[in-house]
Motif scaffolding. Sequence first.
Motif, short mmCIF file in Angstrom:
data_model
loop_
_atom_site.label_atom_id
_atom_site.label_comp_id
_atom_site.label_asym_id
_atom_site.label_seq_id
_atom_site.Cartn_x
_atom_site.Cartn_y
_atom_site.Cartn_z
N GLY A 156 -45.57 3.31 88.34
CA GLY A 156 -44.23 3.68 87.93
C GLY A 156 -43.71 2.83 86.79
O GLY A 156 -42.64 3.08 86.25
N LEU A 157 -44.47 1.83 86.42
CA LEU A 157 -43.98 0.84 85.47
C LEU A 157 -44.76 0.86 84.15
O LEU A 157 -44.20 0.66 83.08
CB LEU A 157 -44.11 -0.53 86.15
N GLY A 158 -46.05 1.11 84.26
CA GLY A 158 -46.85 1.12 83.04
C GLY A 158 -48.04 0.17 83.11
O GLY A 158 -48.88 0.16 82.21
N THR A 159 -48.11 -0.62 84.18
CA THR A 159 -49.27 -1.50 84.36
C THR A 159 -50.55 -0.68 84.35
O THR A 159 -51.48 -0.96 83.60
CB THR A 159 -49.16 -2.25 85.71
N MET A 160 -50.59 0.35 85.19
CA MET A 160 -51.80 1.15 85.28
C MET A 160 -52.02 1.95 83.99
O MET A 160 -53.14 2.30 83.66
CB MET A 160 -51.73 2.08 86.49
N SER A 220 -52.93 -12.51 89.74
CA SER A 220 -53.57 -11.33 89.15
C SER A 220 -52.60 -10.16 89.12
O SER A 220 -52.81 -9.18 88.41
CB SER A 220 -54.86 -10.96 89.89
N SER A 221 -51.52 -10.23 89.92
CA SER A 221 -50.48 -9.20 89.85
C SER A 221 -49.44 -9.56 88.80
O SER A 221 -48.98 -8.69 88.06
CB SER A 221 -49.78 -9.05 91.20
N SER A 222 -49.08 -10.85 88.73
CA SER A 222 -48.01 -11.20 87.79
C SER A 222 -48.47 -10.99 86.34
O SER A 222 -47.69 -10.52 85.52
CB SER A 222 -47.50 -12.62 88.03
N SER A 242 -54.32 -6.16 90.49
CA SER A 242 -52.91 -5.93 90.22
C SER A 242 -52.19 -5.40 91.45
O SER A 242 -51.11 -5.86 91.81
CB SER A 242 -52.77 -4.93 89.07
N ALA A 243 -52.82 -4.44 92.11
CA ALA A 243 -52.17 -3.80 93.26
C ALA A 243 -52.02 -4.77 94.43
O ALA A 243 -50.96 -4.89 95.03
CB ALA A 243 -52.97 -2.57 93.68
N VAL A 244 -53.10 -5.47 94.76
CA VAL A 244 -53.04 -6.39 95.89
C VAL A 244 -52.37 -7.68 95.46
O VAL A 244 -52.83 -8.36 94.56
CB VAL A 244 -54.46 -6.69 96.43
N GLY A 245 -51.26 -7.98 96.10
CA GLY A 245 -50.53 -9.19 95.70
C GLY A 245 -49.51 -9.52 96.76
O GLY A 245 -49.68 -9.19 97.94
N LEU A 246 -48.43 -10.15 96.34
CA LEU A 246 -47.38 -10.51 97.28
C LEU A 246 -46.84 -9.29 98.00
O LEU A 246 -46.36 -9.38 99.12
CB LEU A 246 -46.25 -11.22 96.53
N GLY A 247 -46.90 -8.14 97.33
CA GLY A 247 -46.41 -6.91 97.95
C GLY A 247 -47.09 -6.63 99.27
O GLY A 247 -46.46 -6.20 100.23
N ASN A 248 -48.38 -6.89 99.34
CA ASN A 248 -49.14 -6.60 100.56
C ASN A 248 -48.96 -7.67 101.62
O ASN A 248 -48.80 -7.39 102.80
CB ASN A 248 -50.63 -6.50 100.25
N ILE A 249 -49.03 -8.93 101.18
CA ILE A 249 -49.12 -10.02 102.14
C ILE A 249 -47.73 -10.55 102.52
O ILE A 249 -47.48 -10.89 103.65
CB ILE A 249 -49.99 -11.16 101.55
N1 TRP Z 1 -48.53 -4.51 93.22
C1 TRP Z 1 -48.22 -5.89 93.14
C2 TRP Z 1 -48.03 -6.42 94.55
O1 TRP Z 1 -48.13 -5.68 95.49
C3 TRP Z 1 -47.03 -6.17 92.26
C4 TRP Z 1 -47.17 -5.54 90.91
C5 TRP Z 1 -48.03 -5.88 89.93
C6 TRP Z 1 -46.46 -4.42 90.44
N2 TRP Z 1 -47.92 -5.03 88.87
C7 TRP Z 1 -46.96 -4.12 89.17
C8 TRP Z 1 -45.48 -3.65 90.99
C9 TRP Z 1 -46.48 -3.03 88.46
C10 TRP Z 1 -44.99 -2.58 90.27
C11 TRP Z 1 -45.50 -2.24 89.04
O2 TRP Z 1 -47.75 -7.57 94.74
#
Ligand code: TRP
Length: 477
Positions: free
Chosen positions: A237-241, A325-327, A24-31
């Motif tokens: 901050g959203l609730g995913t975790m 895996s993030s979406s 979830s964490a590693v995704g478009l945000g990183n790359i």
């Molecule tokens: N972390 C993901 C990224 O870096 C994006 C993402 C997935 C996300 N789940 C999230 C961001 C929940 C905020 C909250 O691409």
Amino acid sequence: MSQLKLSKDSWSSQTVFIMAAIGSAVGLGNIWKFPYITGENGGGAFVLVYLACVLLIGLPVLISEIALGRSGKANPIQGMANLARENGASKLWVLLGFNGVLAGALILSFYTVIAGWAFAYFFQSLFGVFDRITATEVGAHFDHLLANPYELIFWHTFVTVVTVLIVSRGVKSGLEKAINFMMPGLLFILLVLLGYSTTTGSFGQSFDFLFSADFSKLTWESVLVAMGHAFFTLSIGLGTMMVYGSYLSQEYSIVKASLWIAFADTAVALLAGLVIFSIVFANGLEASSGPGLLFQTLPIAFSQMTAGWFFGTLFFALVVMAALSSSISLIEPIVSWFDQNWGIKRVKAACILGFIIWFVGFGTVLSFNEWQDIHFIGERTFFESLDLITTNIMLPLGGFLMTIFVAWVMRSKEREKQIELSTNKMKLFLFVLKWISPVAVMVVFASNLVAGEIAIAMLGVAFLMYAFYAWNVSRKI
Ligand code: TRP
């Protein structure tokens, strides 16, 4: 009062949980995102602020969020209702859950559009479009893609459908399998690219750009962006975790898992940054060219290196998987809310949401062509405005509320049950959670209030939360 509604799913092991959380964490945000916002915000000083935010705000929030999830044992809204009841706190805490559910849908609406670009590049790379392409041609190729809304909508639709399909299958069968080979694969190919970037002659310059801090380039808005990104990239901050934590059984260590997640996530971002800026400087490109940065640089590398076709195709395949895996993790909190509170089954919930997200995504698609010159918040396009509201306002707000709940509201016995630390470490953790993380978020927010349009956007979010609450207060939670 209705009885507690609880998550029934669970992870098959601790490693699976960590892998899914890292997925979830590693995704478009990183790359994709980290390199381009670093380029836009001047490099080193921005990176330093981002790293400080990961350590002082991100990590404590991550630990708190997973702990809230495991203790509340449900989707973010129901979970907060459970937690409020168990800890004798106000029902208003469900607002934290609403904030997350809304932010998740909005973020996903642009996330699928960008993941669509990566999908397009995967197929183009596979069919040899990038073989022996020059730096100028790469730029033109990308501009051509962006100028064509129908093509963008096609790929956006594709990604939305795939996301809905995976989410429909449920956490275990849908999630666990893909992630197991994706993370090692991504790391491998980034290392190959790192090797390539040392041959470009600009590796040193790239390193300096990322790690030597020139604070004169930093504005309060870039601090807000750096902080927002710490939340975005760690999926907090959203609730995913929280939902992922609700599937976690009691014997696993949340602190250890969080350290792994934060470490892996940061490492991938820094590696991607090093590679991309080496290519930028070696080819005389603009570091500040914006959201297209990844797509305007890497094809150049693949056209020059040995077996570039193979590595290029593999790379974009992995970016697509990292994005998926993030979406799915962005939509999971909402799907579990639909399921647990509204009795709408997974498949139907995923379809309804997919449709809404698909529709809102048109705004992002058009931001890069037809609506390029239409401004929403300040000088920002639709996409930039959405990014500001969600990443830079809603996520830090959610994280702020989580730290407050764990630090001040949660009973200390329950807190200690979830977060297993020695007495001294617990003292330090609580100090950071009470006095550093939430204060830092508020300071950064406050210093951005002078930018009138950001202040209005913040007010807008507050109003929306209230409306959401008023609409839902009559329903049983
Ligand atoms: N972390 C993901 C990224 O870096 C994006 C993402 C997935 C996300 N789940 C999230 C961001 C929940 C905020 C909250 O691409």
